[in-house]
Design an enzyme around this catalytic site. Structure first.
Site, short mmCIF file in Angstrom:
data_model
loop_
_atom_site.label_atom_id
_atom_site.label_comp_id
_atom_site.label_asym_id
_atom_site.label_seq_id
_atom_site.Cartn_x
_atom_site.Cartn_y
_atom_site.Cartn_z
N ILE A 173 26.48 1.31 11.73
CA ILE A 173 26.63 2.69 12.20
C ILE A 173 25.45 3.58 11.82
O ILE A 173 25.42 4.75 12.19
CB ILE A 173 27.94 3.32 11.66
CG1 ILE A 173 28.00 3.26 10.13
CG2 ILE A 173 29.15 2.63 12.28
CD1 ILE A 173 29.22 3.97 9.54
N ARG A 175 21.05 3.55 10.04
CA ARG A 175 19.95 2.83 9.41
C ARG A 175 18.89 3.84 8.99
O ARG A 175 18.63 4.81 9.70
CB ARG A 175 19.34 1.81 10.38
CG ARG A 175 18.14 1.06 9.83
CD ARG A 175 17.56 0.09 10.85
NE ARG A 175 18.44 -1.04 11.09
CZ ARG A 175 18.49 -2.11 10.31
NH1 ARG A 175 17.73 -2.16 9.22
NH2 ARG A 175 19.29 -3.11 10.59
N TYR A 178 15.33 2.85 3.76
CA TYR A 178 15.70 1.98 2.65
C TYR A 178 17.04 1.28 2.87
O TYR A 178 17.31 0.28 2.21
CB TYR A 178 15.81 2.80 1.35
CG TYR A 178 14.50 3.23 0.77
CD1 TYR A 178 13.81 2.43 -0.13
CD2 TYR A 178 13.93 4.45 1.13
CE1 TYR A 178 12.61 2.83 -0.66
CE2 TYR A 178 12.72 4.86 0.59
CZ TYR A 178 12.06 4.04 -0.30
OH TYR A 178 10.87 4.43 -0.83
N ASP A 291 18.15 17.99 1.24
CA ASP A 291 18.00 17.23 2.48
C ASP A 291 19.03 17.64 3.53
O ASP A 291 19.61 16.80 4.22
CB ASP A 291 18.11 15.72 2.21
CG ASP A 291 17.53 14.89 3.35
OD1 ASP A 291 16.76 15.45 4.16
OD2 ASP A 291 17.85 13.69 3.45
N LYS A 293 20.13 18.71 6.98
CA LYS A 293 19.64 18.60 8.36
C LYS A 293 20.80 18.16 9.22
O LYS A 293 21.85 17.73 8.72
CB LYS A 293 18.48 17.62 8.45
CG LYS A 293 18.78 16.23 7.91
CD LYS A 293 17.55 15.36 7.94
CE LYS A 293 17.81 14.01 7.28
NZ LYS A 293 16.61 13.15 7.27
N ASN A 296 22.57 14.85 8.59
CA ASN A 296 23.37 14.68 7.37
C ASN A 296 24.63 15.53 7.35
O ASN A 296 25.31 15.59 6.32
CB ASN A 296 22.51 15.00 6.14
CG ASN A 296 21.49 13.92 5.85
OD1 ASN A 296 21.61 12.80 6.35
ND2 ASN A 296 20.48 14.23 5.05
#
Length: 508
Positions: A173, A175, A178, A291, A293, A296
């Site tokens: 779902i 990628r 890392y 982070d 955005k 997220n």
């Protein structure tokens, strides 16, 4: 209902003005990497007498080349020259008189900031053209590499709670650079979770190991808040780390914005308010998110938001504390970070301003018309210049209250930014844009969301990009040679089980 349009248009209309053939499909000529940019840390370097020092964490006895005392402490205790490997205390690095002994190295792209510090761009390491470097007399010889660790050695006895065998892998779902994210089912209870899989070989750098530990700690903290993705458990194998987390099946805001292009103010207000509560919760616990955005911000099955991905977080920030790490997703980085200044929680409120602008206007505040046709304007350096210097234009179609909240969040001076004054979060709560929000009811999830994702079942993946869900679900076989090079001691104590979720499962 929002997000339902007979003619969905790519939300970055300045770059991709075409209409996709179907929801979720790319526009003609569309490059998803432009707007699904990943966050990263830029390496902070310090130049003294020819040395290029970088903060490092030492796992063995190390001694300062200047004062000869042991380098000790927690975290990144000292500095190491990335060219000649000289080790020094942070307090001693400016006093080093010995010049750098390695004269034949590849060029390092370093930019000085106002404090004499430097930033190394995308280069993560420097390779010497010279002969292999002799060991430094200042440090004891390195111990022999540890023997490969067997799975039974990692999770002995009663400490072992979960392993990969306890889960059925269902679908990819997501990628990132890392990690791979899978939808999985816990076989014993048939509950569905998301599983974040990280290869240890990709996080052997000291800073990378630190962020994995930070992400775990923040996941544990986030388990107590309705608008943050929580942690079920952690476990490991000799080659991989596994975070088992809540499965939030409504998709992310980026996926939905691609369909709707822009949101009504009522909808954007609801999401911005829930995000504000999540950020405030983290800030009260000393965590800078760093982070925020569209990627997220997830929507659950009811339509409430949940923030995810804590790899860029900074822990242990007390009131008045600051940090200086240059990190984040380029389009959301605050001006104070770009200026090389010390910063605190202010950077999260700036990012919320950028995200709210995107929801209301359907584009980034830093989009430049025809930038795709001009290579000089399609670079990170040019984007950073725009963030620092460009006057942000508020669309005339927005209300006075919406324009005011955007100007408040997007103030380039962090001292004057909304949420950063003496009253802190209360200034956001009391802003006219949020006047209709019942904050206590909102935090208790008693306010009905403006949009409920269409879902046909617990495993419906209609709100996830096909570029991920079409991938085959499997983990590549372990490479014994790669595993032998991994220092397994770096990952000691990684295992974790959320006691609250365990008790809920016992009731099944």
């Amino acid at each position: 209902m929002i997000f339902l349009s007979s003619h969905p248009i790519c939300w970055l209309n300045l770059l991709f003005p075409n209409v996709p053939p179907a929801p979720g499909m790319p526009c003609a000529g569309e490059d998803r990497s432009i707007y699904r940019r990943g966050a990263r840390r830029w390496r902070k370097l310090y130049r003294v007498n020819g040395h290029i020092f970088q903060a490092k964490r030492f796992n063995r006895r190390a001694f300062c080349a200047f004062c000869q005392d042991r380098i000790w402490g927690l975290g990144r205790q000292g500095f190491k020259c990335i060219q000649c490997k000289l080790l020094v205390h942070k307090k001693c690095h400016k006093l080093v008189q010995k010049p750098c002994s390695n004269e034949h190295v590849d060029p390092v792209e370093v930019k000085d900031d106002a404090n004499g510090e430097s930033t190394l761009g995308r280069a993560s390491s420097v390779r010497s053209r010279a002969e292999p470097e002799p060991p430094l007399p200042e440090t004891p010889p390195a111990p022999a590499p540890p023997a490969p660790v067997r799975p039974e050695d990692l999770e002995p006895g009663s400490q072992r709670q979960y392993s990969l065998e306890d889960f059925e892998l269902i679908r990819v779902i997501g990628r990132g650079s890392y990690a791979k994210v899978l939808m999985v089912e816990l076989k014993r209870t048939k509950r569905v979770y998301a599983m974040k899989v990280i290869k240890k070989a990709l996080v052997t750098d000291d800073e990378d190991i630190d962020w994995v530990q930070t992400e775990k700690h923040v996941f544990e903290t986030a388990s107590n808040h309705p608008f943050l993705v929580g942690l079920h458990s952690c476990f490991q194998t000799p080659s991989r780390l596994f975070f088992v987390i809540e499965f939030v099946r409504g998709g992310d805001l980026m996926f939905h914005m691609q369909r709707q292009r822009r949101l009504p103010e009522e909808h954007a207000r609801f999401y911005a308010a829930e995000i504000s509560l999540a950020l405030h919760f983290l800030h009260e616990r000393g965590v800078i998110y760093r982070d925020l955005k569209l990627d997220n911000v997830l929507l659950d099955h009811e339509g409430h938001i949940k923030l995810t991905d804590y790899g860029m977080c900074k822990e242990g920030v007390r009131p008045g504390d600051t940090t200086s790490t240059f990190c984040g997703t380029p389009n959301y980085i605050a001006p104070e970070i770009l200026r090389g200044e010390e910063y605190g929680f202010s950077v999260d409120w700036w990012a919320l301003g950028v995200l709210t602008y995107e929801m209301l206007a359907g584009r980034s505040p830093f989009d430049i018309a025809q930038a795709a046709d001009n290579p000089d304007q399609n670079t990170e350096d040019y984007l950073f210049q725009v963030i620092l210097e460009k006057t942000i234009r508020i669309p005339r179609s927005l209300s006075v209250k919406a324009a005011s909240v955007l100007k408040g969040f997007l103030n380039k001076n962090p001292v004057e930014r909304l949420g950063c004054g003496e009253n802190g979060f209360l200034d956001i709560v009391n802003h006219p844009f949020f006047k209709s929000i019942e904050w206590e009811m909102l935090e208790q999830k008693q306010v009905v969301p403006p949009f409920k994702p269409r879902l046909e079942g617990e495993r419906d993946l209609a709100n996830f990009p096909p570029e991920f869900t079409d991938e085959p679900v499997h983990l590549t076989p372990d490479n014994d040679t790669v595993i032998a090079d991994i220092d397994q001691s770096e990952f000691e104590g990684f295992e974790y089980v959320n006691p609250l979720l365990m008790s809920l499962e016992d009731c099944v």
